[in-house]
Design a protein around this motif. Structure first.
Motif, PDB file in Angstrom:
ATOM      1  N   SER A   1     -32.950  82.433  56.264  1.00 54.83           N
ATOM      2  CA  SER A   1     -33.344  81.275  55.819  1.00 54.83           C
ATOM      3  C   SER A   1     -33.358  79.980  57.113  1.00 54.83           C
ATOM      4  N   GLN A   2     -33.466  80.798  58.325  1.00 61.41           N
ATOM      5  CA  GLN A   2     -33.082  79.746  59.463  1.00 61.41           C
ATOM      6  C   GLN A   2     -32.563  80.770  60.272  1.00 61.41           C
ATOM      7  N   ILE A   3     -34.117  80.842  62.296  1.00 59.62           N
ATOM      8  CA  ILE A   3     -33.757  81.237  63.056  1.00 59.62           C
ATOM      9  C   ILE A   3     -34.172  80.296  64.022  1.00 59.62           C
TER      10      ILE A   3
ATOM     11  N   ILE B   1     -26.467  90.841  50.483  1.00 59.78           N
ATOM     12  CA  ILE B   1     -26.180  89.478  50.904  1.00 59.78           C
ATOM     13  C   ILE B   1     -26.634  88.174  50.298  1.00 59.78           C
ATOM     14  N   ARG B   2     -27.931  88.868  50.288  1.00 57.95           N
ATOM     15  CA  ARG B   2     -28.953  87.570  49.525  1.00 57.95           C
ATOM     16  C   ARG B   2     -28.514  87.386  48.300  1.00 57.95           C
ATOM     17  N   ILE B   3     -28.282  88.895  47.416  1.00 57.76           N
ATOM     18  CA  ILE B   3     -28.740  89.078  45.853  1.00 57.76           C
ATOM     19  C   ILE B   3     -26.730  88.275  45.769  1.00 57.76           C
ATOM     20  N   SER B   4     -26.151  88.951  46.541  1.00 55.03           N
ATOM     21  CA  SER B   4     -24.215  88.046  45.799  1.00 55.03           C
ATOM     22  C   SER B   4     -24.458  87.348  46.106  1.00 55.03           C
ATOM     23  N   VAL B   5     -25.458  86.105  47.289  1.00 54.41           N
ATOM     24  CA  VAL B   5     -24.690  84.779  47.401  1.00 54.41           C
ATOM     25  C   VAL B   5     -25.599  84.015  47.333  1.00 54.41           C
ATOM     26  N   PRO B   6     -26.765  84.374  46.565  1.00 51.47           N
ATOM     27  CA  PRO B   6     -28.284  83.466  46.436  1.00 51.47           C
ATOM     28  C   PRO B   6     -28.672  81.900  47.100  1.00 51.47           C
ATOM     29  N   TYR B   7     -27.541  81.412  46.701  1.00 55.06           N
ATOM     30  CA  TYR B   7     -27.642  79.865  47.161  1.00 55.06           C
ATOM     31  C   TYR B   7     -27.180  79.647  49.121  1.00 55.06           C
ATOM     32  N   THR B   8     -26.879  80.899  50.270  1.00 55.03           N
ATOM     33  CA  THR B   8     -26.428  80.658  50.664  1.00 55.03           C
ATOM     34  C   THR B   8     -27.374  80.556  52.208  1.00 55.03           C
ATOM     35  N   GLY B   9     -27.467  79.582  53.003  1.00 55.65           N
ATOM     36  CA  GLY B   9     -28.710  80.073  53.669  1.00 55.65           C
ATOM     37  C   GLY B   9     -27.860  81.379  54.680  1.00 55.65           C
ATOM     38  N   MET B  10     -28.759  82.363  55.452  1.00 53.47           N
ATOM     39  CA  MET B  10     -28.198  82.624  56.577  1.00 53.47           C
ATOM     40  C   MET B  10     -29.053  83.022  57.446  1.00 53.47           C
ATOM     41  N   ILE B  11     -28.338  83.272  58.627  1.00 55.73           N
ATOM     42  CA  ILE B  11     -29.313  82.595  59.882  1.00 55.73           C
ATOM     43  C   ILE B  11     -29.131  84.420  60.465  1.00 55.73           C
ATOM     44  N   ILE B  12     -30.772  84.603  61.530  1.00 53.64           N
ATOM     45  CA  ILE B  12     -30.005  85.638  62.930  1.00 53.64           C
ATOM     46  C   ILE B  12     -30.625  84.512  63.490  1.00 53.64           C
ATOM     47  N   SER B  13     -29.831  85.419  64.881  1.00 54.50           N
ATOM     48  CA  SER B  13     -30.220  84.933  65.994  1.00 54.50           C
ATOM     49  C   SER B  13     -31.291  85.333  67.262  1.00 54.50           C
ATOM     50  N   THR B  14     -31.172  84.909  68.271  1.00 56.51           N
ATOM     51  CA  THR B  14     -32.377  86.008  69.136  1.00 56.51           C
ATOM     52  C   THR B  14     -31.577  87.157  69.490  1.00 56.51           C
ATOM     53  N   ARG B  15     -30.458  87.319  69.380  1.00 64.21           N
ATOM     54  CA  ARG B  15     -29.324  89.022  68.745  1.00 64.21           C
ATOM     55  C   ARG B  15     -30.754  90.045  69.011  1.00 64.21           C
ATOM     56  N   GLU B  16     -31.522  89.387  68.280  1.00 56.47           N
ATOM     57  CA  GLU B  16     -32.721  90.397  67.341  1.00 56.47           C
ATOM     58  C   GLU B  16     -34.094  90.340  67.812  1.00 56.47           C
ATOM     59  N   SER B  17     -34.568  92.032  67.783  1.00 58.19           N
ATOM     60  CA  SER B  17     -35.888  91.611  68.220  1.00 58.19           C
ATOM     61  C   SER B  17     -36.627  91.367  67.058  1.00 58.19           C
ATOM     62  N   LYS B  18     -38.152  90.803  67.630  1.00 53.59           N
ATOM     63  CA  LYS B  18     -39.256  90.053  66.299  1.00 53.59           C
ATOM     64  C   LYS B  18     -39.119  90.906  65.942  1.00 53.59           C
ATOM     65  N   SER B  19     -39.440  92.509  65.747  1.00 54.46           N
ATOM     66  CA  SER B  19     -39.997  92.794  64.737  1.00 54.46           C
ATOM     67  C   SER B  19     -38.713  93.364  64.296  1.00 54.46           C
ATOM     68  N   VAL B  20     -37.338  93.307  64.449  1.00 51.59           N
ATOM     69  CA  VAL B  20     -36.586  93.027  63.563  1.00 51.59           C
ATOM     70  C   VAL B  20     -36.312  92.195  62.635  1.00 51.59           C
ATOM     71  N   ARG B  21     -36.315  90.310  63.085  1.00 51.95           N
ATOM     72  CA  ARG B  21     -36.328  89.656  63.196  1.00 51.95           C
ATOM     73  C   ARG B  21     -37.439  89.666  62.352  1.00 51.95           C
ATOM     74  N   GLU B  22     -38.621  90.026  61.932  1.00 54.49           N
ATOM     75  CA  GLU B  22     -39.615  89.643  61.298  1.00 54.49           C
ATOM     76  C   GLU B  22     -39.212  90.289  59.799  1.00 54.49           C
ATOM     77  N   LYS B  23     -38.273  91.386  60.110  1.00 54.85           N
ATOM     78  CA  LYS B  23     -38.275  92.607  58.532  1.00 54.85           C
ATOM     79  C   LYS B  23     -37.178  91.205  57.392  1.00 54.85           C
ATOM     80  N   ALA B  24     -35.987  90.606  58.785  1.00 55.51           N
ATOM     81  CA  ALA B  24     -35.266  89.622  57.827  1.00 55.51           C
ATOM     82  C   ALA B  24     -34.952  88.913  57.503  1.00 55.51           C
TER      83      ALA B  24
END
Length: 472
Positions: free
Chosen positions: A335-337, A306-329
């Motif tokens: 770009s938003q957490i 997604i980042r490669i395809s829409v380079p200008y768009t902000g990407m959001i990850i929530s607390t649904r995901e664990s610390k370790s997954v969020r760190e890799k993402a």
């Protein structure tokens, strides 16, 4: 017939086109020459279309997959630097008339605690969020025209913006509510919202109808065409997303990018943000009941593509995901957490007991905002509480033109550092402040324009003396 310029959902999200795209990707997942050519095109930082991106997502060649991840990281740094925007969700109500089978708010769930915040309770919740240090909220509600009409949402937004507590203030309210009319979107715009967010859940129409058997959300076309009505109503920034796990992930990925292409083609600007939630356990909901779940490695590759395809768009990850997954993402596109999040109604003031559960999903990352801020800085990122673009009118195509030209760098980094300084002084624990002071000193030197660097340094000194709310 597929037509990205069409205003009809079945035409700009075409099932035939998605299936043809998946077949093309399957045929070329080992085509090294084609994959390399797509990667070279992506290096131009102008994005990829859904078919090109689907080939990258399907790629089975390890060394080329490594290139894809590396390129995603480079593009993320080019456009967003080390900045990570902070936000928190605020659940106003969980009354809902829909029958969504993956959501505990569904109307047939009789044992979840149904709640709706009064305006006084909103004041208490927002005050608690301000005491944490938050400046940006995402409002969340179920769909219920009786218990949660648009008038209630508008009143709540007005209340939120009115609350000034110590040095705290919510400077941007994003809104995630059900698909509605052009008139109501116009009212939301007039109320001063930032981004209108609506998750598609799934772009597979047959599955969508089965997953939403009852209620107004059952209308696939009305839901899918919501972003067009929002833009017609004057909302510049819209946020898309799917709930990964409901359908085949490659189908959803192609549909998501086709939606972005449609918005760009018709309105001249694609989505301001893309969210990537995965289905999680919640009251009355077992994620294992859905057989399209994705593992962490696949999830990270989706983010990278997604980042490669829409380079200008902000990407959001929530607390649904664990610390370790969020760190890799974070490395590959996010770009938003969120931080210190509660997904229950009224959860910031009074934590719920199990018998009174009103949460939409279980939180995997339960750290406080301060712990998340400190963790980000230890990883080399700059936590940002900036809302300047929205408040200066740099939204929609005006934001995207600055982003695509690279000029946004002379606004975003200094604004991030100034808002981080505010956070450190007003809310941070001593250890967080110590790390943050070092981050700010180092990052100030990276501001490209000498004049901007000088002004930002002076404003930070003014913030230390007690002034607030500077912005470029």
């Amino acid at each position: 017939m597929y037509d990205k310029y069409s205003m009809v959902a079945d035409e700009f999200i075409s099932d035939d086109e998605i299936n043809a795209t998946l077949s093309y990707a399957d045929e070329n997942k080992d085509n090294a020459a084609l994959i390399k050519a797509i990667i070279e095109k992506a290096k131009e930082r102008k994005g990829l279309d859904h078919r090109e991106a689907s080939v990258l997502l399907s790629c089975d060649i390890p060394e080329l997959n490594e290139e894809i991840f590396n390129l995603a990281g480079e593009i993320k740094r080019d456009f967003y630097g080390d900045r990570i925007v902070m936000f928190a969700p605020l659940y106003l109500s969980n009354y809902c008339v829909n029958g969504c089978v993956y959501c505990p708010y569904h109307a047939k769930n009789k044992h979840i605690a149904r709640k709706k915040l009064t305006q006084d309770e909103i004041i208490n919740e927002v005050t608690a969020l301000q005491d944490m240090g938050h400046k940006r909220l995402a409002l969340e509600t179920g769909e219920d025209p009786v218990n949660c009409p648009i008038e209630y949402v508008l009143e709540s937004i007005k209340t939120i913006y009115s609350i000034k507590h110590k040095n705290g203030a919510i400077r941007r309210v994003n809104v995630n509510i059900a698909a509605t009319t052009v008139e109501n979107y116009r009212k939301l715009k007039e109320a001063g919202i930032g981004t209108y967010i609506l998750f598609q859940e799934t772009y597979h129409k047959k599955s969508y109808l089965e997953l939403h058997p009852t209620g107004p959300k059952h209308d696939y076309n009305y839901h899918t065409e919501a972003m067009d009505r929002a833009m017609e109503g004057g909302i510049d920034d819209v946020g898309c997303g799917v709930l990964f796990g409901l359908e085949r992930y490659r189908y959803e990925f192609a549909g998501l990018l086709m939606h972005a292409e449609h918005l760009e083609a018709v309105h001249g600007v694609g989505p301001h943000t893309i969210s990537v939630p995965r289905i999680k356990h919640a009251d009355d909901i077992d994620p294992d009941a859905f057989d399209n779940g994705i593992d962490d490695d696949t999830f990270l590759k989706i983010i990278a593509c997604i980042r490669i395809s829409v380079p200008y768009t902000g990407m959001i990850i929530s607390t649904r995901e664990s610390k370790s997954v969020r760190e890799k993402a974070l490395k590959y596109g996010i770009s938003q957490i969120s931080g210190g999040s509660k997904t229950s109604v009224g959860g910031y003031v009074e934590p719920e007991c199990e018998e009174e559960n009103s949460a939409q999903f279980d939180v995997s990352d339960n750290r406080t905002l301060d712990e998340v801020v400190r963790w980000l800085m230890e990883l080399g990122y700059v936590p940002s509480f900036c809302t300047a673009c929205y408040r200066e009118g740099r939204t929609g195509d005006r934001f995207m033109s600055l982003c695509k030209s690279g000029q946004i760098q002379n606004c975003c980094l200094p604004n991030a550092l100034m808002t981080l300084e505010e956070y450190l002084i007003d809310y941070a624990k001593d250890e967080t402040k110590k790390i943050g002071d070092k981050v700010i000193r180092e990052q100030l030197e990276l501001i490209p324009n000498p004049r901007t660097r000088e002004v930002a340094t002076r404003h930070i000194e003014d913030i230390i003396k007690g002034e607030r709310d500077f912005r470029f």
